[in-house]
Enzyme design. Structure first.
Site, PDB file in Angstrom:
ATOM      1  N   ASN A  84       0.867  -1.183   0.000  1.00 34.70           N
ATOM      2  CA  ASN A  84       0.000   0.000   0.000  1.00 34.70           C
ATOM      3  C   ASN A  84       0.900   1.229   0.000  1.00 34.70           C
ATOM      4  O   ASN A  84       1.500   1.561   1.011  1.00 34.70           O
ATOM      5  CB  ASN A  84      -0.888  -0.025   1.260  1.00 34.70           C
ATOM      6  CG  ASN A  84      -1.637   1.278   1.457  1.00 34.70           C
ATOM      7  OD1 ASN A  84      -1.788   2.077   0.530  1.00 34.70           O
ATOM      8  ND2 ASN A  84      -2.120   1.491   2.676  1.00 34.70           N
ATOM      9  N   TRP A  85       0.984   1.887  -1.147  1.00 34.44           N
ATOM     10  CA  TRP A  85       1.897   3.034  -1.274  1.00 34.44           C
ATOM     11  C   TRP A  85       1.352   4.294  -0.617  1.00 34.44           C
ATOM     12  O   TRP A  85       2.054   5.296  -0.537  1.00 34.44           O
ATOM     13  CB  TRP A  85       2.198   3.296  -2.750  1.00 34.44           C
ATOM     14  CG  TRP A  85       3.196   2.335  -3.341  1.00 34.44           C
ATOM     15  CD1 TRP A  85       3.462   1.057  -2.928  1.00 34.44           C
ATOM     16  CD2 TRP A  85       4.068   2.588  -4.449  1.00 34.44           C
ATOM     17  NE1 TRP A  85       4.447   0.507  -3.717  1.00 34.44           N
ATOM     18  CE2 TRP A  85       4.834   1.427  -4.663  1.00 34.44           C
ATOM     19  CE3 TRP A  85       4.266   3.679  -5.289  1.00 34.44           C
ATOM     20  CZ2 TRP A  85       5.792   1.323  -5.665  1.00 34.44           C
ATOM     21  CZ3 TRP A  85       5.212   3.578  -6.303  1.00 34.44           C
ATOM     22  CH2 TRP A  85       5.963   2.413  -6.477  1.00 34.44           C
ATOM     23  N   LYS A  86       0.093   4.265  -0.222  1.00 33.78           N
ATOM     24  CA  LYS A  86      -0.545   5.465   0.373  1.00 33.78           C
ATOM     25  C   LYS A  86      -0.353   6.656  -0.562  1.00 33.78           C
ATOM     26  O   LYS A  86      -0.298   6.487  -1.778  1.00 33.78           O
ATOM     27  CB  LYS A  86       0.006   5.725   1.772  1.00 33.78           C
ATOM     28  CG  LYS A  86       0.029   4.476   2.647  1.00 33.78           C
ATOM     29  CD  LYS A  86       0.244   4.783   4.094  1.00 33.78           C
ATOM     30  CE  LYS A  86       0.441   3.484   4.863  1.00 33.78           C
ATOM     31  NZ  LYS A  86       0.267   3.632   6.282  1.00 33.78           N
TER      32      LYS A  86
ATOM     33  N   HIS B 272      -9.324   1.029   5.013  1.00 34.98           N
ATOM     34  CA  HIS B 272      -8.042   1.239   5.695  1.00 34.98           C
ATOM     35  C   HIS B 272      -8.257   2.172   6.890  1.00 34.98           C
ATOM     36  O   HIS B 272      -9.051   3.112   6.816  1.00 34.98           O
ATOM     37  CB  HIS B 272      -7.017   1.840   4.727  1.00 34.98           C
ATOM     38  CG  HIS B 272      -5.630   1.824   5.277  1.00 34.98           C
ATOM     39  ND1 HIS B 272      -5.188   2.746   6.210  1.00 34.98           N
ATOM     40  CD2 HIS B 272      -4.583   0.992   5.060  1.00 34.98           C
ATOM     41  CE1 HIS B 272      -3.934   2.469   6.528  1.00 34.98           C
ATOM     42  NE2 HIS B 272      -3.540   1.414   5.852  1.00 34.98           N
TER      43      HIS B 272
ATOM     44  N   GLU C  79      -6.644   4.548   8.004  1.00 36.30           N
ATOM     45  CA  GLU C  79      -6.415   5.977   7.746  1.00 36.30           C
ATOM     46  C   GLU C  79      -7.652   6.615   7.118  1.00 36.30           C
ATOM     47  O   GLU C  79      -7.927   7.793   7.322  1.00 36.30           O
ATOM     48  CB  GLU C  79      -5.161   6.155   6.867  1.00 36.30           C
ATOM     49  CG  GLU C  79      -3.899   5.888   7.687  1.00 36.30           C
ATOM     50  CD  GLU C  79      -2.697   5.430   6.879  1.00 36.30           C
ATOM     51  OE1 GLU C  79      -2.719   5.541   5.644  1.00 36.30           O
ATOM     52  OE2 GLU C  79      -1.742   4.929   7.507  1.00 36.30           O
TER      53      GLU C  79
ATOM     54  N   GLU D 131      -5.182  -5.207  10.660  1.00 34.46           N
ATOM     55  CA  GLU D 131      -4.169  -4.172  10.873  1.00 34.46           C
ATOM     56  C   GLU D 131      -4.460  -3.435  12.184  1.00 34.46           C
ATOM     57  O   GLU D 131      -5.304  -2.538  12.207  1.00 34.46           O
ATOM     58  CB  GLU D 131      -4.185  -3.165   9.720  1.00 34.46           C
ATOM     59  CG  GLU D 131      -3.890  -3.767   8.370  1.00 34.46           C
ATOM     60  CD  GLU D 131      -3.303  -2.728   7.414  1.00 34.46           C
ATOM     61  OE1 GLU D 131      -2.215  -2.979   6.895  1.00 34.46           O
ATOM     62  OE2 GLU D 131      -3.934  -1.667   7.224  1.00 34.46           O
TER      63      GLU D 131
ATOM     64  N   GLY E 235       2.646   2.047  10.796  1.00 34.41           N
ATOM     65  CA  GLY E 235       3.614   3.131  10.662  1.00 34.41           C
ATOM     66  C   GLY E 235       4.342   3.485  11.943  1.00 34.41           C
ATOM     67  O   GLY E 235       5.011   4.510  12.015  1.00 34.41           O
TER      68      GLY E 235
ATOM     69  N   SER F  98       3.572  -2.343  10.320  1.00 40.04           N
ATOM     70  CA  SER F  98       5.021  -2.351  10.545  1.00 40.04           C
ATOM     71  C   SER F  98       5.691  -3.661  10.142  1.00 40.04           C
ATOM     72  O   SER F  98       6.639  -4.111  10.801  1.00 40.04           O
ATOM     73  CB  SER F  98       5.352  -1.985  11.998  1.00 40.04           C
ATOM     74  OG  SER F  98       4.932  -0.658  12.280  1.00 40.04           O
TER      75      SER F  98
ATOM     76  N   GLY G 241       2.808  -1.202   4.300  1.00 37.40           N
ATOM     77  CA  GLY G 241       2.786   0.215   3.965  1.00 37.40           C
ATOM     78  C   GLY G 241       4.189   0.717   3.655  1.00 37.40           C
ATOM     79  O   GLY G 241       4.713   0.554   2.550  1.00 37.40           O
ATOM     80  N   GLY G 242       4.832   1.322   4.642  1.00 30.96           N
ATOM     81  CA  GLY G 242       6.118   1.993   4.451  1.00 30.96           C
ATOM     82  C   GLY G 242       7.157   1.144   3.738  1.00 30.96           C
ATOM     83  O   GLY G 242       7.868   1.632   2.845  1.00 30.96           O
TER      84      GLY G 242
HETATM   85  C1  PEP Z   1      -0.626   0.085   6.026  1.00 33.74           C
HETATM   86  O1  PEP Z   1      -0.672   1.260   5.726  1.00 33.74           O
HETATM   87  O2  PEP Z   1      -1.533  -0.680   5.648  1.00 33.74           O
HETATM   88  C2  PEP Z   1       0.484  -0.392   6.829  1.00 33.74           C
HETATM   89  C3  PEP Z   1       0.433  -1.606   7.315  1.00 33.74           C
HETATM   90  O3  PEP Z   1       1.528   0.494   7.024  1.00 33.74           O
HETATM   91  P1  PEP Z   1       2.977   0.158   7.655  1.00 33.74           P
HETATM   92  O4  PEP Z   1       3.443  -1.130   7.022  1.00 33.74           O
HETATM   93  O5  PEP Z   1       3.826   1.327   7.274  1.00 33.74           O
HETATM   94  O6  PEP Z   1       2.774   0.006   9.117  1.00 33.74           O
END
Ligand code: PEP
Length: 251
Positions: A12-14, A98, A100, A168, A174, A213, A234-235
């Site tokens: 997920n590049w956000k 998600h 966010e 999640e 993050g 994470s 994500g990141g």
């Molecule tokens: C996400 O945004 O779905 C996520 C899991 O982010 P991260 O891996 O950065 O925690």
């Protein structure tokens, strides 16, 4: 995508990525190699890059997904994008619910459910996110929160082919924090049980991803927990080397 609980790793590049970021996709396509025959790999760039990435990924085993969709097909919804538009651009999957979006756009379980239905209407796989906040975990409400979100965010009619559930924990996204393996196993067990109770045999085939994470350093442990069928990243999905480091734990 086939899915007899084949591992699935989704990035997920956000709100990250410009046209030049296609170089990362090229590296992912090259780096996945023969592993892509055994696991499903999904890259979800921002909407501006979906069509370009889908064209670049055509003929490879990499699936392009999107990060959100509107519930309606079309209409007076300035700034929104329908599932049909994403499908038309070449997406095969879409993340909905998600955390966010649940927090910054106040999306409710009912809206997430409508978006998942929109995804199916358009022929997209719905990757539906659920997970508790830090306060909910501390209060001992994790399983209840997850079960409520499942009950209200997931539509009837799920199959192993049209639904992926991503657990999640909001506090792990993050932050560099992750639940213990025992905690992940417990929640994924609850999710598996609810999927089976609601959808029968189909529910046992629905993949459950862990997200929050995930990095190359912890992916090996997380991906081998019972009922963890892959990761939503994500990141660490923004750089091909890191993303491939997570994909590669399935070698
Ligand atoms: C996400 O945004 O779905 C996520 C899991 O982010 P991260 O891996 O950065 O925690």
């Amino acid at each position: 995508m086939v899915s007899a609980r084949r591992p699935l790793v989704a990035g997920n590049w956000k709100m990250n990525g410009l046209q030049r970021s296609a170089a990362e996709l090229t590296k992912i396509i090259a780096g996945a190699g023969e592993l892509a025959a055994r696991i499903d790999i999904v890259v979800c760039p921002p909407a501006t890059l979906v069509a370009d990435f889908a064209a670049r990924a055509r003929g490879s085993a990499i699936v392009i997904g999107a990060q959100d969709c509107h519930a309606e097909v079309s209409g007076a919804f300035t700034g929104d994008i329908s599932a049909e538009m994403l499908k038309d651009a070449g997406a095969q999957a879409v993340i909905v619910g998600h955390s966010e979006r649940r927090s910054t756009h106040q999306e409710t379980d009912a809206e997430v459910r409508a978006k998942a239905l929109a995804a199916w209407r358009a022929g997209l796989i719905a990757i539906v996110c659920i997970g508790e906040t830090r306060a909910e975990r501390t209060a001992g409400h994790t399983n209840a929160v997850v079960q409520t979100q499942m009950g209200e965010s997931l539509p009837d009619g799920a199959t192993a082919e049209n639904l992926v559930v991503a657990y999640e924990p909001v506090w792990a996204i993050g932050t560099g924090l992750t639940p213990t393996s025992a905690d992940v196993a417990e929640v994924h067990g609850v999710i598996r049980q609810r999927l089976g109770a609601r959808y029968g045999a189909a529910g046992h085939g629905v993949r459950i991803l862990y997200g929050g994470s995930v990095k190359p350093a912890n992916a090996g442990e997380l991906m081998h927990i019972n009922n963890v069928d892959g990761a939503l990243v994500g990141g660490a999905s923004l750089k091909a080397e890191e993303f491939l480091g997570i994909v590669n734990v399935h070698r």
